[in-house]
Structures are given as C-alpha cells and as structure tokens.
Design a protein around this motif. Structure first.
Motif, PDB file in Angstrom:
ATOM      1  N   TRP A  84       0.810  -1.221   0.000  1.00 17.30           N
ATOM      2  CA  TRP A  84       0.000   0.000   0.000  1.00 17.30           C
ATOM      3  C   TRP A  84       0.843   1.272   0.000  1.00 17.30           C
ATOM      4  CZ3 TRP A  84       0.235   3.576   3.959  1.00 17.30           C
ATOM      5  CH2 TRP A  84       0.803   3.157   5.162  1.00 17.30           C
ATOM      6  N   ARG A  85       2.073   1.226   0.520  1.00 16.54           N
ATOM      7  CA  ARG A  85       2.933   2.409   0.529  1.00 16.54           C
ATOM      8  C   ARG A  85       3.355   2.827  -0.878  1.00 16.54           C
ATOM      9  NH1 ARG A  85       4.625   2.975   5.965  1.00 16.54           N
ATOM     10  NH2 ARG A  85       4.202   1.085   7.173  1.00 16.54           N
ATOM     11  N   LEU A  86       3.356   1.884  -1.818  1.00 16.26           N
ATOM     12  CA  LEU A  86       3.716   2.206  -3.199  1.00 16.26           C
ATOM     13  C   LEU A  86       2.735   3.185  -3.829  1.00 16.26           C
ATOM     14  CD1 LEU A  86       4.758  -1.302  -4.581  1.00 16.26           C
ATOM     15  CD2 LEU A  86       6.259   0.599  -3.963  1.00 16.26           C
ATOM     16  N   VAL A  87       1.508   3.212  -3.323  1.00 17.41           N
ATOM     17  CA  VAL A  87       0.503   4.145  -3.836  1.00 17.41           C
ATOM     18  C   VAL A  87       0.983   5.586  -3.672  1.00 17.41           C
ATOM     19  CG1 VAL A  87      -1.856   4.986  -3.472  1.00 17.41           C
ATOM     20  CG2 VAL A  87      -1.387   2.536  -3.428  1.00 17.41           C
ATOM     21  N   PHE A  88       1.718   5.856  -2.603  1.00 19.35           N
ATOM     22  CA  PHE A  88       2.255   7.195  -2.368  1.00 19.35           C
ATOM     23  C   PHE A  88       3.669   7.345  -2.940  1.00 19.35           C
ATOM     24  CE2 PHE A  88      -0.572   6.210   1.294  1.00 19.35           C
ATOM     25  CZ  PHE A  88      -1.598   7.077   0.953  1.00 19.35           C
ATOM     26  N   LEU A  89       4.464   6.280  -2.855  1.00 26.88           N
ATOM     27  CA  LEU A  89       5.848   6.342  -3.320  1.00 26.88           C
ATOM     28  C   LEU A  89       5.951   6.528  -4.833  1.00 26.88           C
ATOM     29  CD1 LEU A  89       7.854   3.699  -1.239  1.00 26.88           C
ATOM     30  CD2 LEU A  89       8.346   6.132  -1.449  1.00 26.88           C
ATOM     31  N   VAL A  90       4.947   6.091  -5.582  1.00 21.47           N
ATOM     32  CA  VAL A  90       5.025   6.167  -7.040  1.00 21.47           C
ATOM     33  C   VAL A  90       5.205   7.603  -7.526  1.00 21.47           C
ATOM     34  CG1 VAL A  90       2.522   6.370  -7.419  1.00 21.47           C
ATOM     35  CG2 VAL A  90       3.953   5.297  -9.161  1.00 21.47           C
ATOM     36  N   SER A  91       4.766   8.573  -6.746  1.00 24.49           N
ATOM     37  CA  SER A  91       4.895   9.980  -7.146  1.00 24.49           C
ATOM     38  C   SER A  91       6.285  10.553  -6.880  1.00 24.49           C
ATOM     39  CB  SER A  91       3.866  10.838  -6.395  1.00 24.49           C
ATOM     40  OG  SER A  91       2.564  10.440  -6.677  1.00 24.49           O
ATOM     41  N   VAL A  92       7.069   9.888  -6.034  1.00 16.99           N
ATOM     42  CA  VAL A  92       8.329  10.487  -5.585  1.00 16.99           C
ATOM     43  C   VAL A  92       9.346  10.642  -6.713  1.00 16.99           C
ATOM     44  CG1 VAL A  92      10.287  10.234  -4.016  1.00 16.99           C
ATOM     45  CG2 VAL A  92       7.957   9.771  -3.205  1.00 16.99           C
ATOM     46  N   PRO A  93       9.671   9.579  -7.488  1.00 21.16           N
ATOM     47  CA  PRO A  93      10.646   9.785  -8.569  1.00 21.16           C
ATOM     48  C   PRO A  93      10.161  10.784  -9.613  1.00 21.16           C
ATOM     49  CG  PRO A  93       9.677   7.584  -8.681  1.00 21.16           C
ATOM     50  CD  PRO A  93       9.276   8.164  -7.383  1.00 21.16           C
ATOM     51  N   VAL A  94       8.861  10.762  -9.901  1.00 20.09           N
ATOM     52  CA  VAL A  94       8.305  11.726 -10.855  1.00 20.09           C
ATOM     53  C   VAL A  94       8.445  13.137 -10.303  1.00 20.09           C
ATOM     54  CG1 VAL A  94       6.226  12.439 -12.091  1.00 20.09           C
ATOM     55  CG2 VAL A  94       6.682  10.014 -11.724  1.00 20.09           C
ATOM     56  N   GLY A  95       8.131  13.303  -9.016  1.00 21.12           N
ATOM     57  CA  GLY A  95       8.217  14.625  -8.401  1.00 21.12           C
ATOM     58  C   GLY A  95       9.642  15.151  -8.341  1.00 21.12           C
ATOM     59  N   LEU A  96      10.596  14.276  -7.999  1.00 28.61           N
ATOM     60  CA  LEU A  96      11.998  14.702  -7.946  1.00 28.61           C
ATOM     61  C   LEU A  96      12.491  15.132  -9.333  1.00 28.61           C
ATOM     62  CD1 LEU A  96      13.490  11.979  -5.559  1.00 28.61           C
ATOM     63  CD2 LEU A  96      13.162  14.406  -5.048  1.00 28.61           C
ATOM     64  N   PHE A  97      12.191  14.315 -10.323  1.00 31.73           N
ATOM     65  CA  PHE A  97      12.596  14.648 -11.695  1.00 31.73           C
ATOM     66  C   PHE A  97      11.951  15.954 -12.148  1.00 31.73           C
ATOM     67  CE2 PHE A  97      11.535  14.402 -16.256  1.00 31.73           C
ATOM     68  CZ  PHE A  97      12.829  14.400 -16.791  1.00 31.73           C
ATOM     69  N   GLY A  98      10.645  16.084 -11.898  1.00 32.74           N
ATOM     70  CA  GLY A  98       9.933  17.285 -12.323  1.00 32.74           C
ATOM     71  C   GLY A  98      10.430  18.535 -11.625  1.00 32.74           C
ATOM     72  N   THR A  99      10.772  18.426 -10.327  1.00 29.01           N
ATOM     73  CA  THR A  99      11.275  19.589  -9.583  1.00 29.01           C
ATOM     74  C   THR A  99      12.582  20.095 -10.174  1.00 29.01           C
ATOM     75  OG1 THR A  99      10.238  18.756  -7.555  1.00 29.01           O
ATOM     76  CG2 THR A  99      11.956  20.416  -7.301  1.00 29.01           C
ATOM     77  N   VAL A 100      13.510  19.176 -10.424  1.00 29.20           N
ATOM     78  CA  VAL A 100      14.814  19.565 -10.986  1.00 29.20           C
ATOM     79  C   VAL A 100      14.648  20.107 -12.400  1.00 29.20           C
ATOM     80  CG1 VAL A 100      17.090  18.711 -11.674  1.00 29.20           C
ATOM     81  CG2 VAL A 100      16.048  17.910  -9.544  1.00 29.20           C
ATOM     82  N   TRP A 101      13.839  19.414 -13.203  1.00 30.95           N
ATOM     83  CA  TRP A 101      13.630  19.824 -14.597  1.00 30.95           C
ATOM     84  C   TRP A 101      12.997  21.215 -14.658  1.00 30.95           C
ATOM     85  CZ3 TRP A 101       9.575  17.241 -18.276  1.00 30.95           C
ATOM     86  CH2 TRP A 101       9.775  17.689 -19.584  1.00 30.95           C
ATOM     87  N   ALA A 102      11.962  21.444 -13.850  1.00 32.68           N
ATOM     88  CA  ALA A 102      11.294  22.749 -13.853  1.00 32.68           C
ATOM     89  C   ALA A 102      12.250  23.852 -13.396  1.00 32.68           C
ATOM     90  CB  ALA A 102      10.059  22.710 -12.954  1.00 32.68           C
ATOM     91  N   SER A 103      13.072  23.560 -12.384  1.00 28.78           N
ATOM     92  CA  SER A 103      14.005  24.572 -11.880  1.00 28.78           C
ATOM     93  C   SER A 103      15.032  24.965 -12.932  1.00 28.78           C
ATOM     94  CB  SER A 103      14.724  24.050 -10.633  1.00 28.78           C
ATOM     95  OG  SER A 103      13.798  23.774  -9.607  1.00 28.78           O
ATOM     96  N   LEU A 104      15.456  23.998 -13.756  1.00 30.60           N
ATOM     97  CA  LEU A 104      16.501  24.264 -14.739  1.00 30.60           C
ATOM     98  C   LEU A 104      15.975  24.840 -16.046  1.00 30.60           C
ATOM     99  CD1 LEU A 104      18.711  21.046 -14.305  1.00 30.60           C
ATOM    100  CD2 LEU A 104      19.174  23.349 -13.434  1.00 30.60           C
TER     101      LEU A 104
END
Length: 584
Positions: free
Chosen positions: A192-212
């Motif tokens: 059940w924790r994967l339901v929340f964890l699935v957003s983490v790699p996407v969020g990290l990538f998106g944060t760095v990409w948007a900042s750059l």
C-alpha cells in the motif's frame, strides 16, 4: 568569493534563459513539464479510490465500521477540498511573484509529502489521521501545480497554438484521474505504501527539470495581497465543502446528515461568508478574485459550463466503481479481493475516449474556436449518460464499454476547447488568478458532485434497500432480529462496501449468526452472488436518479457553452482583437 560565485551563477542562468526563450521548442518544454505536474497531481486525486481497502488493511482500520466513515471520507476528500480552496490564492501569488516560482514550489512540496505519506508508522485511528493530515498538506503542492500550469502554458504558446497546448494539458489532467484508478489497483495489493511512493521519482525529476528549464516570461504587476479576501474565501468555501462531506453521512435515524444542525450551520454560514467575500472583492483596490472578469462573456460562460460539466462528471467515477466492484464483477466470477484492479481496467474506454478526443479538439479549437466543439461535447456526454441509464445493472460489457467511450469522447471534446476559450479571454496580467478561478470551479464541482451523487444514490437505496435486505437474509435462514439489525444499517455503508470491493455480509452477521446456519446457506451468503444480486434492484433505482441528474447538468452546460459568444481573445494578447459580442 561567495558574491562572485552568486553573480556567476546568475549570469549563467540568464544566459540559459535567453537561449531557451529564443528557441521555438521552448513551448514544448513548458507543455511537457506542466503536463507532467498536472498529471501527477490529478492521478493522486483518484489513486486512493481503488487502493483504500489495502491502505486501511495496512494501518489496521476496518472501513466498514460506522465510526470510521468520517476517516474514510476525509482520506478521499481532504486533498480535493484543499486544492479547491487554495488554487485562486496561489494563482494570484503566481501573478505577483512569478508563476514558474510558485509552480516549482508545488513540485517540491508535493514530492516531500508523498514521501511522508509512504513512511507512515502509526496504525489504527492515529494512522488514518496521519494520512489525512499529510494528504491535506500534499494538496497544497497540488494546488500550486494546478493553479499556475495553465497560465505558464498561456504565456509560452502563441494564440494560434494555445488551444492545442492547453488542450493537451487539460486532457492529461482529467485523464490522470482515471489513470489513478488503474495504478491504485495495481500497486495497492503489492504494497500500500507504493501508492504514495510512485509519485516520488516523478516529483523529484519534475522539480529539478522545472528549476533548470522553466523561465518567467509572464507579466508580473506590482500588487498587494488581498488578505481579507483570501481569509473569507477560504473560510466560506471550506465550510461549504465540509458541510457537504458530512451531509452524506448518517445522522440520528436518518440515512443522511442534511438535517444535522452542524451541517446546516456549515452550509448556511459558509454561504454567508462567501457573500461577504464578494462584497469585500468589490470594494478593495486589488482583489484576489477579480469579479470584473465575469463581465467577459467567454470567461463567465466557460466557467459556468466547466462547473456544470464537473458536476456531471465528478461523481461518475464513484458510481462506476460501485457498479463494477459491488455488483457486476462479482456476478461475473471475480473475487471481491480482485475487483478493485479489474474495475480500473474495465473503465479504460473512458480514458481512451479522453485521450483521443482531447488533443484533437484542442487543435481544432485553434482554428474554429471553442463554441461548437465544447457545446457538442456536452451534448455527446449527455447522450452517453442516457445510454448508461438505459443499461440493465447486469449489462453486456461491450455495450457498457461503448457508452464509456462515448462519454470520454464527449468530455474530451468539451474540456480542451473550453479551457482554451477561458484562458484566451484573460488579460495577460490576470492569467494566474483567472486560471486559479477556473480550477476552483472544476475542483469544487468535484466535491459538490460527490455529495450530490452520493445523496441521490442513498435516496434511491433508502426506499427499498431495508426491505430487500430483510427479505433476502431471512430467505437464507437468518433470524428476523439479525436480519432487521443488518437492514437498519445506513445505506451509505452499502455504498462504501461496494466502493471498496467488500462483501460485508460476513462482517455484519458475525460468526454467531453464521455458525447457526447450514453450511450451504453460509457459503451462498458469503460468496460472490448473494450480496451483488441483493442490492442490484435498489442500486438501479439510485442509478436512475444519479444519471438523470448528470444528463440535466450536461445539457445545461451545453446551453452555457453555446452562450459564450464568438471566438474571443483578450486585447494585449499577441495580435488579438476582441469580438464585438465577447464582453457584456
């Protein structure tokens, strides 16, 4: 040395921004990043619907216990309420301090609370309250993403391509709510924790990409924050949405809580505060909610149509999940444990319709305007609801799939042109707040729709469900007293059991009653056939009322869309000129 390093960094940043903005491909970088952000935010608005049984089992909560009903609702609704309340304020902040800056903060906040949701160590009620709190705070990040993405796209795209850009973004956002159902069904049973964890790699990538790669190119007027407007708007809307949330829960001997003094106080008090908010916005020099924007017919008609389409669409997912998980799938041989995943899979035609119609209609709206496409989309959606209404509860799947496909096509035809028409009508310096206002209508419609659909379904069930339950249980040898006790339970419990893919008979009757019955009767009562067949009749009555409401909402939305006037682009936007009938 530190000052020289900072100056060097700023110089490199400015050089990169100048290079990116000069590139004809920059608008596609903007679209891909903002679409990723909105997709992530909307997937998380629905991913819990399918995964809730696994999540509640993981933290040791029985969702069928009446005392846990409010926990169940707030895990679902908390995120939706927060995003509905905050998007206007965050859109205004984006106009004042930078849309890209606010958007980047949204990615970072969303990702941080996705991590905190996945590391829940508490169990029982404490665990549920932790999830609710983290979901609410995650909604802050979601609101920052949704409030500013449309304005960033509008800044980056020329007017003759804006419909395609906004359309792709809008369709991805709406499709995300359906993709979340499938992801929840896949990940929940694994962990059940994967339901929340699935957003983490996407969020990290998106944060760095948007900042750059994202840069501020929108108009940033000097302005002050309208604190009284923000406070009254938030207080009023929260009160109304909380009142709706508790209105669908039982109160006293009533199956719903609309007569609950607390609910009435929240609804009436919230409405009064919202009226006060409108008075404040008409008097302050720099309002948060630009009521004068509603003088633009394309903006006001588009938002009214969006609100009404959201009322028709918002509760649809709940109804379809209940229909599939609680009745159709068990009757066709699927175990109750597997129905959440298969419900998501069987709803794929709805997503396919969105993905096919949305980008196409966005591209067409750049050439022909929003009016015909958006109006036609609502008519198609209304016809698809009539189609669903005409189906028997135990339908042939291919007919059901075609009706879902038609509904997805109709909503897709509407969503992209309508969003482009709204954003094109906004002056450049009001795009953030205007986009926030539009998103508020959409997100509020989702919560309102859930309240309306559940209320209509409960009304339909309450008329015949107790009698049907009593007769069905007694026919299998259950004592009259035990059957009457089960039949007296609130109809919302039956809806939640179906929504979660549960067969509640074993839990509700208990081992003492079942232990006194013949083995064959026990097997039938707790098997796949009894509960679904028992509630099919009462469910059909509730379904007719709910889908009838959806048809009416879509048809009124079609009328509102038709009244938007000819194509209108706000003065000061590229080389645009307003149509004569666009502003009242």
């Amino acid at each position: 040395m530190g000052l020289n390093t900072l100056a060097s960094y700023r110089a490199r940043r400015a050089s990169h921004a100048e290079r990116d903005l000069a590139s004809p491909h920059y608008k596609w970088i903007v679209l891909s990043n903002t679409t990723l952000g909105v997709l992530m935010a909307t997937i998380n608005s629905s991913i819990l619907l399918i995964a809730l049984p696994d999540i509640f089992r993981g933290i040791g909560i029985n969702p069928l216990e009446p005392s846990n009903t409010s926990l169940l609702l707030w895990v679902i609704m908390g995120y939706l309420v927060v995003t509905a309340v905050l998007v206007v304020s965050f859109g205004r902040l984006g106009d004042m301090y930078g849309r890209v800056k606010m958007y980047n903060w949204g990615f970072a906040i969303f990702t941080a609370f996705s991590v905190l949701l996945s590391v829940t160590w508490l169990s029982g009620t404490a665990g549920a309250l932790w999830l609710i709190t983290m979901r609410i705070l995650q909604g802050v990040g979601g609101a920052l993403l949704m409030a500013n993405s449309s304005a960033i796209i509008t800044d980056a795209f020329p007017v003759n391509q804006r419909g395609l850009g906004l359309g792709l973004n809008q369709v991805a956002g709406i499709a995300g709510s359906f993709i979340g159902l499938i992801l929840g069904g896949l990940l929940g049973p694994i962990e059940w924790r994967l339901v929340f964890l699935v957003s983490v790699p996407v969020g990290l990538f998106g944060t760095v990409w948007a900042s750059l790669r994202l840069h501020e190119i929108g108009t940033r007027p000097r302005a002050r924050m309208d604190w009284w407007g923000n406070l009254t708007f938030a207080a009023g809307l929260i009160a109304v949405l909380v009142g709706i949330t508790y209105g669908i829960q039982p109160y006293g001997g009533s199956p719903m809580g609309w007569a609950n003094p607390g609910v009435l106080a929240a609804l009436l008090g919230g409405a009064a505060v919202l009226v006060l908010f409108c008075v404040i916005e008409l008097r302050v020099s720099e309002p948060m909610f630009r009521l004068d924007l509603f003088r633009i017919r394309a903006f006001s008609a588009g938002n009214l149509a969006s609100l009404l389409s959201g009322l028709g669409r918002g509760g649809l997912m709940f109804i379809l999940i209940i229909w599939l998980q609680g009745i159709w799938l068990p009757q066709h041989g699927y175990s109750f444990e597997s129905t959440p995943l298969w419900a998501g899979i069987y709803m794929l035609p709805l997503t396919v319709g969105f993905l096919v119609a949305g980008p196409t209609s966005g591209w067409l709206s750049d050439r022909f305007g929003a009016r015909l496409l958006a109006t036609g989309g609502m008519v198609v959606a209304a016809a698809s609801f009539l189609w669903l209404l005409a189906l028997p509860v135990n339908f042939d799947y291919w007919v059901f799939a075609l009706a879902l496909l038609a509904n997805g096509i109709g909503m897709g035809l509407f969503a992209a042109p309508n969003r482009a028409g709204i954003m094109n009508s906004l002056p450049p310096d009001q795009r953030g707040v205007g986009a926030g206002m539009s998103t508020t209508f959409q997100n509020s419609a989702m919560v309102l729709s859930i309240g309306i659909f559940f209320s209509l379904m409960i009304t339909g069930l309450a008329g015949s469900l107790p009698r049907t339950l009593t007769a069905g249980l007694m026919a299998q040898g259950v004592p009259a007293a035990a059957a009457g006790r089960v039949a007296a339970l609130p109809p919302v419990g039956v809806l939640f059991a179906s929504l979660l893919g549960y067969n509640p008979v074993q839990t509700l009757l208990g081992p003492q009653v079942l232990g006194a019955l013949p083995a064959a009767n026990v097997h039938y009562l707790t098997g796949r056939a009894f509960f679904p067949s028992l509630i099919s009749g009462p469910f059909a009555a509730g379904l007719a009322v709910a889908f009838g409401f959806a048809v009416a909402a879509c048809l009124i939305a079609a009328v509102a869309s038709a009244l938007r006037g000819e194509r209108y682009v706000a003065p000061g936007t590229d080389d645009a000129a307003p149509a004569p009938s666009a502003v009242d």
